[in-house]
Design a protein around this motif. Structure first.
Motif, short mmCIF file in Angstrom:
data_model
loop_
_atom_site.label_atom_id
_atom_site.label_comp_id
_atom_site.label_asym_id
_atom_site.label_seq_id
_atom_site.Cartn_x
_atom_site.Cartn_y
_atom_site.Cartn_z
N ALA A 152 71.04 51.09 24.54
CA ALA A 152 70.46 50.21 23.53
C ALA A 152 69.97 48.92 24.17
O ALA A 152 70.77 48.02 24.43
CB ALA A 152 71.51 49.91 22.46
N PRO A 153 68.67 48.84 24.45
CA PRO A 153 68.13 47.57 24.94
C PRO A 153 68.37 46.47 23.90
O PRO A 153 68.46 46.74 22.71
CB PRO A 153 66.63 47.85 25.10
CG PRO A 153 66.52 49.33 25.16
CD PRO A 153 67.64 49.86 24.33
N CYS A 177 60.30 45.72 27.64
CA CYS A 177 58.93 46.16 27.95
C CYS A 177 57.93 45.52 26.99
O CYS A 177 56.97 46.16 26.57
CB CYS A 177 58.85 47.69 27.90
SG CYS A 177 59.77 48.50 29.21
N GLY A 178 58.20 44.29 26.62
CA GLY A 178 57.29 43.56 25.76
C GLY A 178 57.39 43.90 24.28
O GLY A 178 56.60 43.41 23.47
N LEU A 179 58.34 44.74 23.92
CA LEU A 179 58.49 45.16 22.52
C LEU A 179 59.82 44.68 21.95
O LEU A 179 60.85 44.74 22.63
CB LEU A 179 58.42 46.69 22.41
CG LEU A 179 57.16 47.35 22.93
CD1 LEU A 179 57.33 48.85 22.98
CD2 LEU A 179 55.98 46.97 22.06
N ALA A 180 59.80 44.24 20.70
CA ALA A 180 61.04 43.88 20.04
C ALA A 180 61.84 45.13 19.75
O ALA A 180 61.31 46.12 19.27
CB ALA A 180 60.73 43.12 18.75
N PRO A 203 72.36 46.26 28.75
CA PRO A 203 73.69 46.16 29.34
C PRO A 203 74.43 47.50 29.46
O PRO A 203 75.24 47.67 30.38
CB PRO A 203 74.43 45.22 28.38
CG PRO A 203 73.36 44.46 27.69
CD PRO A 203 72.18 45.37 27.61
N ASP A 204 74.16 48.44 28.57
CA ASP A 204 74.87 49.72 28.63
C ASP A 204 74.06 50.80 29.36
O ASP A 204 74.35 51.99 29.22
CB ASP A 204 75.26 50.19 27.23
CG ASP A 204 74.07 50.45 26.32
OD1 ASP A 204 72.94 50.00 26.65
OD2 ASP A 204 74.25 51.09 25.27
N LEU A 205 73.09 50.38 30.16
CA LEU A 205 72.26 51.34 30.90
C LEU A 205 73.13 52.21 31.81
O LEU A 205 73.94 51.71 32.59
CB LEU A 205 71.23 50.60 31.74
CG LEU A 205 70.27 51.44 32.57
CD1 LEU A 205 69.43 52.35 31.67
CD2 LEU A 205 69.36 50.56 33.41
N PHE A 206 72.96 53.51 31.67
CA PHE A 206 73.70 54.48 32.48
C PHE A 206 72.75 55.61 32.82
O PHE A 206 72.10 56.16 31.94
CB PHE A 206 74.92 55.01 31.70
CG PHE A 206 75.79 55.92 32.51
CD1 PHE A 206 76.74 55.41 33.37
CD2 PHE A 206 75.65 57.29 32.42
CE1 PHE A 206 77.54 56.26 34.14
CE2 PHE A 206 76.45 58.15 33.17
CZ PHE A 206 77.39 57.62 34.03
N PHE A 207 72.66 55.93 34.11
CA PHE A 207 71.78 56.98 34.58
C PHE A 207 72.56 58.29 34.62
O PHE A 207 73.56 58.39 35.30
CB PHE A 207 71.27 56.67 35.99
CG PHE A 207 70.43 55.42 36.06
CD1 PHE A 207 69.06 55.49 36.04
CD2 PHE A 207 71.03 54.17 36.13
CE1 PHE A 207 68.28 54.34 36.11
CE2 PHE A 207 70.27 53.02 36.20
CZ PHE A 207 68.89 53.10 36.19
N GLN A 208 72.10 59.28 33.87
CA GLN A 208 72.75 60.59 33.85
C GLN A 208 71.74 61.64 34.30
O GLN A 208 70.65 61.75 33.74
CB GLN A 208 73.26 60.92 32.45
CG GLN A 208 73.97 62.25 32.39
CD GLN A 208 74.53 62.52 31.00
OE1 GLN A 208 74.68 61.63 30.19
NE2 GLN A 208 74.83 63.77 30.74
N VAL A 209 72.11 62.39 35.31
CA VAL A 209 71.23 63.44 35.81
C VAL A 209 71.27 64.61 34.83
O VAL A 209 72.31 65.22 34.63
CB VAL A 209 71.64 63.90 37.22
CG1 VAL A 209 70.77 65.05 37.70
CG2 VAL A 209 71.57 62.73 38.20
#
Length: 92
Positions: free
Chosen positions: A82-83, A88-91, A57-63
């Motif tokens: 923080a996923p 990607c299949g990992l806890a 939810p807090d995904l932010f793309f920073q160049v």
């Protein structure tokens, strides 16, 4: 196209991602887009981004770094997020 023009378009693309403005994604992603050797098209690319945002939810793309030499462009993206749950299949 100049280096400045190409850099500006790329930064507009990143801003589009950070706004979650999926309706504008077609300005930057072609209908025949390929991602990691898989034909995604615009719809598949959008679905991938929507899933990523759901899982992070807090995904932010920073160049972090951007090099433009038309017609080529390279970017280093920085993430501090923080996923939640499974990513990607990992806890997490």
């Amino acid at each position: 196209m100049t280096k400045a023009d190409l850099s500006a378009i790329y930064r507009d693309y990143i801003a589009c991602l950070n706004r979650r403005d999926w309706a504008e994604l077609g300005r930057f992603v072609h209908d025949d887009a390929i991602h990691n050797d898989r034909r995604f098209g615009l719809a598949g690319y959008r679905a991938m981004l929507e899933r990523d945002v759901e899982e992070i939810p807090d995904l932010f793309f920073q160049v972090g770094m951007l090099v433009a030499d038309p017609p080529l462009i390279a970017s280093r993206l920085m993430f501090d997020c923080a996923p939640r749950g499974i990513f990607c299949g990992l806890a997490v």
